[in-house]
Write a protein that holds these residues in place. Structure first.
Motif, PDB file in Angstrom:
ATOM      1  N   MET A 193       0.814  -1.185   0.000  1.00 14.95           N
ATOM      2  CA  MET A 193       0.000   0.000   0.000  1.00 14.95           C
ATOM      3  C   MET A 193       0.867   1.261   0.000  1.00 14.95           C
ATOM      4  SD  MET A 193      -3.025   0.443  -0.264  1.00 14.95           S
ATOM      5  CE  MET A 193      -4.553   1.047   0.155  1.00 14.95           C
ATOM      6  N   LYS A 194       2.023   1.182   0.671  1.00 16.92           N
ATOM      7  CA  LYS A 194       2.919   2.321   0.746  1.00 16.92           C
ATOM      8  C   LYS A 194       3.474   2.668  -0.637  1.00 16.92           C
ATOM      9  CE  LYS A 194       6.896   3.957   3.271  1.00 16.92           C
ATOM     10  NZ  LYS A 194       7.918   3.680   4.236  1.00 16.92           N
ATOM     11  N   LYS A 195       3.747   1.649  -1.466  1.00 12.49           N
ATOM     12  CA  LYS A 195       4.253   1.883  -2.812  1.00 12.49           C
ATOM     13  C   LYS A 195       3.231   2.628  -3.658  1.00 12.49           C
ATOM     14  CE  LYS A 195       7.687  -1.230  -4.476  1.00 12.49           C
ATOM     15  NZ  LYS A 195       8.024  -2.407  -5.199  1.00 12.49           N
ATOM     16  N   TYR A 196       1.974   2.257  -3.572  1.00 13.60           N
ATOM     17  CA  TYR A 196       0.935   2.906  -4.358  1.00 13.60           C
ATOM     18  C   TYR A 196       0.757   4.369  -3.938  1.00 13.60           C
ATOM     19  CZ  TYR A 196      -0.265  -1.719  -6.052  1.00 13.60           C
ATOM     20  OH  TYR A 196      -0.220  -2.945  -6.623  1.00 13.60           O
ATOM     21  N   LYS A 197       0.836   4.611  -2.646  1.00 11.95           N
ATOM     22  CA  LYS A 197       0.712   5.977  -2.160  1.00 11.95           C
ATOM     23  C   LYS A 197       1.889   6.831  -2.631  1.00 11.95           C
ATOM     24  CE  LYS A 197      -0.091   8.543   2.072  1.00 11.95           C
ATOM     25  NZ  LYS A 197      -0.226   8.478   3.524  1.00 11.95           N
ATOM     26  N   GLN A 198       3.083   6.283  -2.573  1.00 13.82           N
ATOM     27  CA  GLN A 198       4.275   6.994  -3.022  1.00 13.82           C
ATOM     28  C   GLN A 198       4.218   7.245  -4.536  1.00 13.82           C
ATOM     29  OE1 GLN A 198       7.922   4.859  -2.286  1.00 13.82           O
ATOM     30  NE2 GLN A 198       9.032   6.757  -1.878  1.00 13.82           N
ATOM     31  N   LEU A 199       3.773   6.254  -5.288  1.00 17.87           N
ATOM     32  CA  LEU A 199       3.655   6.392  -6.740  1.00 17.87           C
ATOM     33  C   LEU A 199       2.599   7.427  -7.101  1.00 17.87           C
ATOM     34  CD1 LEU A 199       4.585   5.349  -9.509  1.00 17.87           C
ATOM     35  CD2 LEU A 199       2.754   3.664  -9.360  1.00 17.87           C
ATOM     36  N   SER A 200       1.495   7.438  -6.384  1.00 20.68           N
ATOM     37  CA  SER A 200       0.451   8.424  -6.676  1.00 20.68           C
ATOM     38  C   SER A 200       0.910   9.838  -6.334  1.00 20.68           C
ATOM     39  CB  SER A 200      -0.839   8.079  -5.934  1.00 20.68           C
ATOM     40  OG  SER A 200      -0.639   8.178  -4.545  1.00 20.68           O
ATOM     41  N   ILE A 201       1.698  10.008  -5.293  1.00 19.34           N
ATOM     42  CA  ILE A 201       2.234  11.331  -4.952  1.00 19.34           C
ATOM     43  C   ILE A 201       3.202  11.801  -6.032  1.00 19.34           C
ATOM     44  CG2 ILE A 201       3.729  12.567  -3.317  1.00 19.34           C
ATOM     45  CD1 ILE A 201       2.438  10.918  -1.081  1.00 19.34           C
ATOM     46  N   ILE A 202       4.060  10.910  -6.514  1.00 22.55           N
ATOM     47  CA  ILE A 202       5.010  11.265  -7.572  1.00 22.55           C
ATOM     48  C   ILE A 202       4.271  11.641  -8.846  1.00 22.55           C
ATOM     49  CG2 ILE A 202       6.812  10.336  -9.077  1.00 22.55           C
ATOM     50  CD1 ILE A 202       7.829   8.757  -6.662  1.00 22.55           C
TER      51      ILE A 202
END
Length: 113
Positions: free
Chosen positions: A1-10
């Protein structure tokens, strides 16, 4: 879930940066793009002509003069070795040198500047 949040922020940051730098450019007032380009060309053509006359042609002349005298020297040494003087190489380089030395006198009238 952390990867998706980081990717969406980028991706959001990249999208915002693209929106900031993706500003539409319009021609002044009437929307006459051709007039804007012609105006830019008329102001820049004088600068281009000056740079070509004072930098480009002298650089080409210098290179051709060095090649001409080097070829003339090599041709002389070939003449001493074989007894034949080959004129084609130095003649072509001399013709190119004369062409580029006189080019600033007539090239701008040919191009219409």
């Amino acid at each position: 879930m952390k990867k998706y949040k980081q990717l969406s922020i980028i991706l959001t940051v990249v999208l915002i940066v693209c929106l900031f730098y993706g500003i539409s450019a319009f021609a002044a007032g009437t929307g006459d793009v051709a007039g804007a380009i012609e105006g830019t060309w008329t102001t820049a053509s004088g600068q281009i002509k000056t740079v070509v006359n004072k930098v480009i042609f002298p650089a080409i002349d210098l290179i051709l003069a060095v090649f001409f005298f080097a070829k003339l020297g090599m041709t002389y040494f070939d003449f001493r070795k074989h007894g034949q003087f080959e004129w084609s190489g130095p003649a072509i380089l001399f013709a190119c040198l004369v062409f580029t030395l006189t080019a600033p006198l007539y090239i701008w009238t040919i191009l219409g500047l």
